[in-house]
Motif scaffolding. Structure first.
Motif, PDB file in Angstrom:
ATOM      1  N   UNK A 296       1.004  -1.307  -0.077  1.00 18.14           N
ATOM      2  CA  UNK A 296      -0.069   0.055  -0.063  1.00 18.14           C
ATOM      3  C   UNK A 296       1.021   1.292   0.134  1.00 18.14           C
ATOM      4  N   UNK A 297       2.093   1.227   0.836  1.00 17.46           N
ATOM      5  CA  UNK A 297       2.773   2.270   0.985  1.00 17.46           C
ATOM      6  C   UNK A 297       3.506   2.566  -0.479  1.00 17.46           C
ATOM      7  N   UNK A 298       4.104   1.468  -1.210  1.00 17.92           N
ATOM      8  CA  UNK A 298       4.851   1.457  -2.288  1.00 17.92           C
ATOM      9  C   UNK A 298       3.945   2.099  -3.288  1.00 17.92           C
ATOM     10  N   UNK A 299       2.563   1.693  -3.381  1.00 10.10           N
ATOM     11  CA  UNK A 299       1.731   2.338  -4.535  1.00 10.10           C
ATOM     12  C   UNK A 299       0.942   3.733  -4.129  1.00 10.10           C
ATOM     13  N   UNK A 300       1.343   4.133  -3.093  1.00  5.90           N
ATOM     14  CA  UNK A 300       0.709   5.514  -2.618  1.00  5.90           C
ATOM     15  C   UNK A 300       1.008   6.388  -3.793  1.00  5.90           C
ATOM     16  N   UNK A 301      -0.074   7.088  -4.406  1.00  4.12           N
ATOM     17  CA  UNK A 301       0.281   8.018  -5.600  1.00  4.12           C
ATOM     18  C   UNK A 301       0.657   9.457  -5.021  1.00  4.12           C
TER      19      UNK A 301
END
Length: 437
Positions: A296-301
């Motif tokens: 989730x953190x890695x994909x946060x926009x």
């Protein structure tokens, strides 16, 4: 509120895990399920050597003398000049005889150079040595010393800041360990890497493993691997707890076991409570759900999305940490951990830190522009990182670092000797070689 130390660790874990998920190849230093619950320290439940099992034996140590040499070395340079002469050279030889032979000659060179600087005719050179922004010149005694050992003297002087009468105290040995203290800061350097220090050059050429402490404009530090033999398993376990809990609570200005009076039972329980809270955190951190948060953190926009993912992860770790605490707890300390004020309120945070530190056997602090701080002498003695375990009949310390290795290591060795440890072995490495970032 979530304790600052745990918040920092959760940030590091999220970032490391996110990097793996994003395919960056960064290896997170996460404890894996099945770690050894008997490991102490602040590097997780898996024991870590900085380099590997140490092999250089320090031999028999006189606890009183080991403590005395640190005090004498600290007094060799006046306290008000310590910031200008903070560098120590730490050289590990194969034998104690080698270390002591080199110590004698270095003491002579320091004393001869101090007398040369004291001559009014050399006032300009002395001014350069005493100015942290200028390189100390190499003195005639130092140049002759280097040439006698078939080495190029170069232009950088030794830069020792004491008087001739203090030279004996500035250089000490502990078995095969040779330490030279009170050397000029390298803040004069205009490059990232200052010229090679002449004593480091000399001792390295003589076969020693040489490290510089407080070099690199004050940032250089030493990491150690240490072990000793302990016949009584109960004594070994108690020592692992005492030193491990000191490391875990070092950020709270707690007193290391080799400094001051022994802990009371209440102080020991207060430290163990903090350690058990950390252990609960690590157990929570091993949950497979961690990787969901990392994804989730890695994909946060956006920055807001990243902050929200981080906050969700922190809240999860708090819940899991509380659920996984095992062992006896001090309720007052537990309440302080959970109720910690935010660091943005410096007065409230300093008051909180004084309170929890006092319950754990804290060191005295004084007000500074950056909040309440330890004295430099006390800061030097605090262990900041380490991994500790009992391995059969040996007590092992991996990835051990202090405020100042050259000041704390002899005191720790003295403490271990006094508690019945024998066959103390040591290995050292420059922090930059193992930092991993």
């Amino acid at each position: 509120m979530f304790a600052t130390s745990l918040r920092r660790r959760s940030v590091a874990i999220v970032i490391a895990s996110a990097a793996v998920v994003a395919g960056c190849g960064f290896q997170p230093s996460l404890a894996q399920p099945g770690g050894d619950p008997s490991v102490r320290g602040n590097l997780g439940p898996d024991f870590l050597w900085a380099v590997g099992e140490p092999t250089r034996s320090l031999g028999s140590i006189d606890p009183d003398e080991a403590r005395a040499i640190v005090d004498r070395a600290a007094a060799a340079i006046p306290e008000e000049r310590d910031e200008d002469f903070p560098i120590s050279i730490v050289a590990l030889f194969e034998t104690a005889d080698e270390a002591e032979a080199h110590a004698r000659t270095i003491r002579d060179v320091l004393a001869d150079s101090a007398r040369w600087y004291a001559d009014p005719a050399n006032a300009a050179a002395r001014a350069a040595r005493d100015d942290a922004g200028r390189q100390a010149p190499i003195t005639p005694p130092e140049e002759a010393f280097m040439r006698d050992n078939l080495l190029d003297p170069g232009e950088r002087g030794v830069g020792w800041g004491g008087d001739a009468s203090a030279a004996n105290d500035a250089v000490y040995t502990l078995g095969p360990l040779l330490v030279v203290t009170g050397l000029e800061s390298d803040s004069f350097a205009t490059d990232a890497e200052p010229p090679l220090h002449p004593l480091a050059h000399l001792l390295g050429a003589q076969g020693a493993d040489v490290r510089l402490e407080r070099d690199e404009f004050g940032e250089g530090s030493i990491v150690a691997d240490v072990s000793c033999s302990v016949a009584d398993p109960a004594v070994a376990a108690a020592l692992a707890d005492a030193i491990g809990d000191s490391i875990v609570t070092g950020q709270l200005n707690t007193r290391p076991p080799w400094l001051g009076a022994p802990l009371t039972a209440d102080e020991a329980l207060a430290r163990a409570t903090y350690r058990r809270w950390i252990d609960g955190f690590w157990t929570g951190a091993n949950d497979p759900k961690l990787y969901e948060f990392a994804q989730q953190f890695a994909n946060a926009g956006s920055a807001a999305d990243r902050e929200a993912a981080l906050k969700q992860f922190q809240d999860y770790l708090v819940k899991q940490g509380l659920a996984n605490i095992k062992g006896e707890l001090d309720p007052a300390v537990m309440a302080l951990i959970i109720e910690q004020p935010d660091t943005s309120d410096s007065k409230a945070h300093d008051a909180w830190k004084r309170d929890i530190s006092g319950r754990m056997g804290g060191l005295p602090v004084h007000a500074t522009d950056h909040g309440e701080q330890l004295s430099s002498a006390d800061y030097d003695q605090v262990p900041w990182t380490g991994s500790i375990r009992v391995n059969r009949d040996r007590l092992e310390f991996g990835w051990l670092s202090f405020g100042r290795f050259s000041a704390a290591m002899p005191n720790m060795a003295a403490y271990l000797e006094a508690q019945g440890c024998t066959d103390l072995k040591l290995g050292t490495v420059d922090f930059d070689d193992v930092r991993g970032d």
